[in-house]
Design an enzyme around this catalytic site. Structure first.
Site, mmCIF file in Angstrom:
data_model
loop_
_atom_site.group_PDB
_atom_site.id
_atom_site.type_symbol
_atom_site.label_atom_id
_atom_site.label_comp_id
_atom_site.label_asym_id
_atom_site.label_seq_id
_atom_site.Cartn_x
_atom_site.Cartn_y
_atom_site.Cartn_z
ATOM 1 N N LYS A 52 0.836 -1.209 0.000
ATOM 2 C CA LYS A 52 0.000 0.000 0.000
ATOM 3 C C LYS A 52 0.872 1.261 0.000
ATOM 4 O O LYS A 52 0.593 2.234 -0.698
ATOM 5 C CB LYS A 52 -0.951 -0.029 1.206
ATOM 6 N N GLN A 96 -5.077 -2.191 9.310
ATOM 7 C CA GLN A 96 -4.767 -3.471 8.688
ATOM 8 C C GLN A 96 -5.344 -4.615 9.526
ATOM 9 O O GLN A 96 -5.102 -4.696 10.723
ATOM 10 C CB GLN A 96 -3.244 -3.607 8.549
ATOM 11 N N ASP A 119 -11.407 1.659 3.178
ATOM 12 C CA ASP A 119 -11.623 0.213 3.024
ATOM 13 C C ASP A 119 -13.106 -0.092 2.800
ATOM 14 O O ASP A 119 -13.467 -1.171 2.383
ATOM 15 C CB ASP A 119 -11.146 -0.547 4.279
HETATM 16 C C1 BQF Z 1 -0.512 -10.191 -6.011
HETATM 17 C C2 BQF Z 1 -5.311 -9.455 2.158
HETATM 18 C C3 BQF Z 1 -6.159 -11.512 3.080
HETATM 19 C C4 BQF Z 1 -6.306 -10.909 4.329
HETATM 20 C C5 BQF Z 1 -5.983 -9.583 4.505
HETATM 21 C C6 BQF Z 1 -0.737 -8.026 -4.784
HETATM 22 C C7 BQF Z 1 -1.616 -7.944 -2.552
HETATM 23 C C8 BQF Z 1 -1.709 -9.327 -2.547
HETATM 24 C C9 BQF Z 1 -1.344 -10.060 -3.685
HETATM 25 C C10 BQF Z 1 -2.018 -7.151 -1.356
HETATM 26 C C11 BQF Z 1 -4.762 -8.654 1.079
HETATM 27 C C12 BQF Z 1 -4.577 -9.231 -0.290
HETATM 28 C C13 BQF Z 1 -4.377 -7.341 1.336
HETATM 29 C C14 BQF Z 1 -0.851 -9.409 -4.789
HETATM 30 C C15 BQF Z 1 -3.717 -6.484 0.300
HETATM 31 C C16 BQF Z 1 -4.304 -8.167 -1.325
HETATM 32 O O1 BQF Z 1 0.338 -9.757 -6.805
HETATM 33 O O2 BQF Z 1 -1.148 -11.228 -6.245
HETATM 34 C C17 BQF Z 1 -1.123 -7.292 -3.665
HETATM 35 O O3 BQF Z 1 -1.222 -6.395 -0.860
HETATM 36 N N1 BQF Z 1 -3.302 -7.247 -0.823
HETATM 37 C C18 BQF Z 1 -4.599 -6.809 2.640
HETATM 38 O O4 BQF Z 1 -4.286 -5.657 2.911
HETATM 39 O O5 BQF Z 1 -5.137 -7.561 3.597
HETATM 40 C C19 BQF Z 1 -5.477 -8.863 3.416
HETATM 41 C C20 BQF Z 1 -5.671 -10.797 2.000
#
Ligand code: BQF
Length: 291
Positions: A52, A96, A119
């Site tokens: 992020k 988060q 969010d």
């Molecule tokens: C990629 C998330 C589960 C629980 C809490 C790029 C992200 C992930 C994968 C990423 C996720 C999943 C995020 C890829 C944010 C997505 O290239 O495949 C980016 O940073 N995410 C989160 O903040 O909390 C989570 C999944």
């Protein structure tokens, strides 16, 4: 063989547009600002927060990471949120998830000003999505919608099946497909004859959190298959909920993991933060009478 939809590429196009608009706004003294609160040191959360932060840099936002120790009290966390709610340089606030178990997730999310809830997790903003009168959409389902739309396939009238019913993905996903006039079915751990239901899907969205959960026999020939899962397989490799190799033989379109929904989630967070900045700026101008 299915067309592979690249979330990485689509996200990069979207972030380029956001950067252009951000540059224009910044010249008028309105630089979007995002605050990311992380409590404790969950390794996956740290990676997500870093993604992020990097995205904010790429689009020209101000970003601030507030890293709090795992034993932070509810009261202290709420005080941090309260301060951020009142700051004019911060347009978006996110906490988060997941939080350490001693903290009350609902109360924490509810403490974020709905105007800064990028969010889109607060009851107020979730309610607005439900009635189709919203400023923000939750990032992951919003990213999925963009991926589906990028195929050029109409959602209206189609059988859409969502596997998973979380408040963050499954439920809002179903609502958004419904808002686009899809015929929507939500499946979950208690669903009977799952494969029978999913085989009817023209559009199948899976958000379960189990590697190889969706097998080829569960997928309709030519379907759009969107894989929201992020798991690690036996070799420790990142993979989704879908048996990619086999399902790609049968589907019309499929998203990979990594490089599918994940980057789109981040791009939609940037979009929401830009929206928040524009709304907050116009509200501030109204207050001062400035035009
Ligand atoms: C990629 C998330 C589960 C629980 C809490 C790029 C992200 C992930 C994968 C990423 C996720 C999943 C995020 C890829 C944010 C997505 O290239 O495949 C980016 O940073 N995410 C989160 O903040 O909390 C989570 C999944």
């Amino acid at each position: 063989m299915a067309n592979i939809i690249s979330g990485t590429e689509l996200a990069s196009v979207i972030k380029k547009d956001i950067k252009q608009e951000t540059d224009r706004l910044s010249k008028c003294g309105v630089t979007p600002g995002l605050a990311v609160i992380i409590v404790g040191d969950d390794p996956a959360s740290k990676i997500y927060v870093n993604n992020k932060k990097k995205a904010c840099e790429a689009v020209g936002f101000y970003s601030e990471e507030i890293a709090l120790p795992a034993d932070t009290t509810q009261k202290d966390l709420l005080a941090v949120i309260d301060k951020l709610n009142k700051r004019f340089d911060i347009d978006g606030i996110l906490v988060q998830l997941p939080l350490p178990s001693h903290l009350n997730e609902k109360a924490v999310i509810g403490a974020i000003s709905p105007k800064k809830d990028v969010d889109c997790f607060s009851p107020f903003n979730v309610g607005r999505v439900m009635i189709g009168d919203y400023r923000f959409l939750p990032c992951t389902p919003a990213g999925v919608m963009e991926l589906i739309k990028s195929t050029g396939i109409e959602i209206s009238g189609k059988n859409c099946v969502v596997i998973g019913r979380s408040n963050i993905v499954g439920k809002p996903m179903a609502m958004m497909l419904l808002n686009e006039s899809g015929t929507v079915t939500i499946c979950h751990s208690k669903t009977e004859n799952l494969a029978q239901v999913t085989s009817q899907a023209d559009i199948l969205v899976c958000a379960v959190g189990k590697a190889n959960f969706v097998t080829a026999d569960m997928v309709k020939e030519g379907a759009v298959v969107i894989d929201v899962g992020i798991n690690r397989n036996e070799d420790g490799k990142l993979c989704g909920d879908v048996d990619f190799e086999a399902v790609a033989e049968k589907a019309g379109y499929i998203t990979p993991v990594p490089g599918g929904v994940g980057p789109m989630t981040i791009a939609m967070l940037m979009k929401n933060t830009l929206t928040a900045a524009k709304l907050n700026a116009s509200a501030a101008m109204k207050k001062t009478g400035k035009k």
